[in-house]
Design a protein around this motif. Structure first.
Motif, mmCIF file in Angstrom:
data_model
loop_
_atom_site.group_PDB
_atom_site.id
_atom_site.type_symbol
_atom_site.label_atom_id
_atom_site.label_comp_id
_atom_site.label_asym_id
_atom_site.label_seq_id
_atom_site.Cartn_x
_atom_site.Cartn_y
_atom_site.Cartn_z
ATOM 1 N N ARG A 229 0.834 -1.212 0.000
ATOM 2 C CA ARG A 229 0.000 0.000 0.000
ATOM 3 C C ARG A 229 0.865 1.256 0.000
ATOM 4 O O ARG A 229 0.564 2.236 -0.668
ATOM 5 C CB ARG A 229 -0.908 0.037 1.228
ATOM 6 C CG ARG A 229 -2.089 -0.872 1.140
ATOM 7 C CD ARG A 229 -2.931 -0.704 2.404
ATOM 8 N NE ARG A 229 -3.985 -1.668 2.451
ATOM 9 C CZ ARG A 229 -5.258 -1.397 2.161
ATOM 10 N NH1 ARG A 229 -5.598 -0.181 1.822
ATOM 11 N NH2 ARG A 229 -6.158 -2.333 2.219
ATOM 12 N N ARG A 230 1.925 1.206 0.776
ATOM 13 C CA ARG A 230 2.804 2.372 0.853
ATOM 14 C C ARG A 230 3.498 2.616 -0.479
ATOM 15 O O ARG A 230 3.590 3.752 -0.944
ATOM 16 C CB ARG A 230 3.828 2.183 1.972
ATOM 17 C CG ARG A 230 3.173 2.156 3.347
ATOM 18 C CD ARG A 230 4.168 2.008 4.440
ATOM 19 N NE ARG A 230 4.910 3.260 4.563
ATOM 20 C CZ ARG A 230 5.684 3.551 5.574
ATOM 21 N NH1 ARG A 230 5.841 2.694 6.556
ATOM 22 N NH2 ARG A 230 6.330 4.700 5.621
ATOM 23 N N SER B 184 1.028 4.003 -2.986
ATOM 24 C CA SER B 184 0.685 5.411 -2.744
ATOM 25 C C SER B 184 1.797 6.340 -3.232
ATOM 26 O O SER B 184 1.519 7.385 -3.829
ATOM 27 C CB SER B 184 0.402 5.654 -1.257
ATOM 28 O OG SER B 184 1.560 5.547 -0.478
ATOM 29 N N ASP C 200 1.531 9.166 -6.269
ATOM 30 C CA ASP C 200 1.998 10.542 -6.068
ATOM 31 C C ASP C 200 3.074 10.905 -7.084
ATOM 32 O O ASP C 200 3.083 12.022 -7.614
ATOM 33 C CB ASP C 200 2.535 10.736 -4.649
ATOM 34 C CG ASP C 200 1.437 10.721 -3.605
ATOM 35 O OD1 ASP C 200 0.301 11.087 -3.932
ATOM 36 O OD2 ASP C 200 1.730 10.335 -2.453
ATOM 37 N N GLY D 263 -2.025 10.056 -3.156
ATOM 38 C CA GLY D 263 -1.805 8.621 -3.300
ATOM 39 C C GLY D 263 -2.167 7.852 -2.037
ATOM 40 O O GLY D 263 -2.739 6.760 -2.097
ATOM 41 N N GLN D 264 -1.855 8.417 -0.886
ATOM 42 C CA GLN D 264 -2.201 7.765 0.370
ATOM 43 C C GLN D 264 -3.708 7.716 0.559
ATOM 44 O O GLN D 264 -4.247 6.725 1.055
ATOM 45 C CB GLN D 264 -1.526 8.477 1.544
ATOM 46 C CG GLN D 264 -0.035 8.255 1.580
ATOM 47 C CD GLN D 264 0.661 9.128 2.600
ATOM 48 O OE1 GLN D 264 0.146 10.164 3.034
ATOM 49 N NE2 GLN D 264 1.865 8.722 2.986
ATOM 50 N N MET E 88 -5.078 4.946 -1.552
ATOM 51 C CA MET E 88 -4.727 3.629 -1.022
ATOM 52 C C MET E 88 -5.266 3.376 0.389
ATOM 53 O O MET E 88 -5.080 2.299 0.947
ATOM 54 C CB MET E 88 -3.208 3.437 -1.033
ATOM 55 C CG MET E 88 -2.598 3.411 -2.412
ATOM 56 S SD MET E 88 -3.395 2.242 -3.543
ATOM 57 C CE MET E 88 -3.152 0.697 -2.695
#
Length: 157
Positions: free
Chosen positions: A44-45, A48, A52, A98-99, A102
């Motif tokens: 997920r990180r 994200s 971005d 992006g975070q 996600m």
């Protein structure tokens, strides 16, 4: 070298008995194993940051042109946009675009909540230097240097 009974007992009990490391990432930080508030997984990180980065490339090429962004000092323009995005959005909302997509956000380790302006600035600088991906495995809770130095975590929504 003599083997002590405690050495064998700790081996049988598993690595937690020797290292003190908990059963899952985030347990030491009083985070749940899954669901809201648990630590975001590396996938997920990474996704994200990728979202971005693509947005920053599109913005840079839209404002400065493909030729400028693709050569020389112009290649740093998307990096600067990424740093500004992280600084502004994480300090105000707790997440980048992006975070948000996600389903993760950045918060303080102790007490949760936003990390503030100066921590967001330090995090943005470290992210711009590509330090976090190189340090993600340093901590048992999968926090990179940018998280450790700013006392922050990336948690699931």
């Amino acid at each position: 070298m003599a083997v002590d009974r405690r050495d064998i007992g700790s081996w049988i009990q598993g690595p937690e008995a020797v290292t003190g490391v908990s059963g899952y990432p985030g347990e030491r930080l009083d985070r749940p194993e899954t669901g809201p508030g648990s630590l975001a997984r590396p996938g997920r990180r990474f996704a994200s940051v990728l979202i971005d980065w693509v947005l920053c490339l599109v913005i840079a090429r839209g404002f400065f042109g493909t030729e400028t962004v693709a050569s020389g000092v112009g290649t740093l323009i998307p990096v600067a946009i990424l740093a500004v995005e992280n600084l502004l959005l994480i300090s105000t909302t707790g997440f980048t675009i992006g975070q948000r997509v996600m389903g993760v956000h950045v918060e303080r380790v102790v007490g949760g909540g936003p990390i503030g302006l100066w921590r967001s600035a330090l995090r943005a600088v470290l992210l711009s230097l590509v330090v976090p991906p190189l340090t993600m495995g340093w901590d048992v809770d999968r926090r990179g240097m940018h998280d450790l130095l700013t006392s922050s975590v990336v948690a699931r929504n």
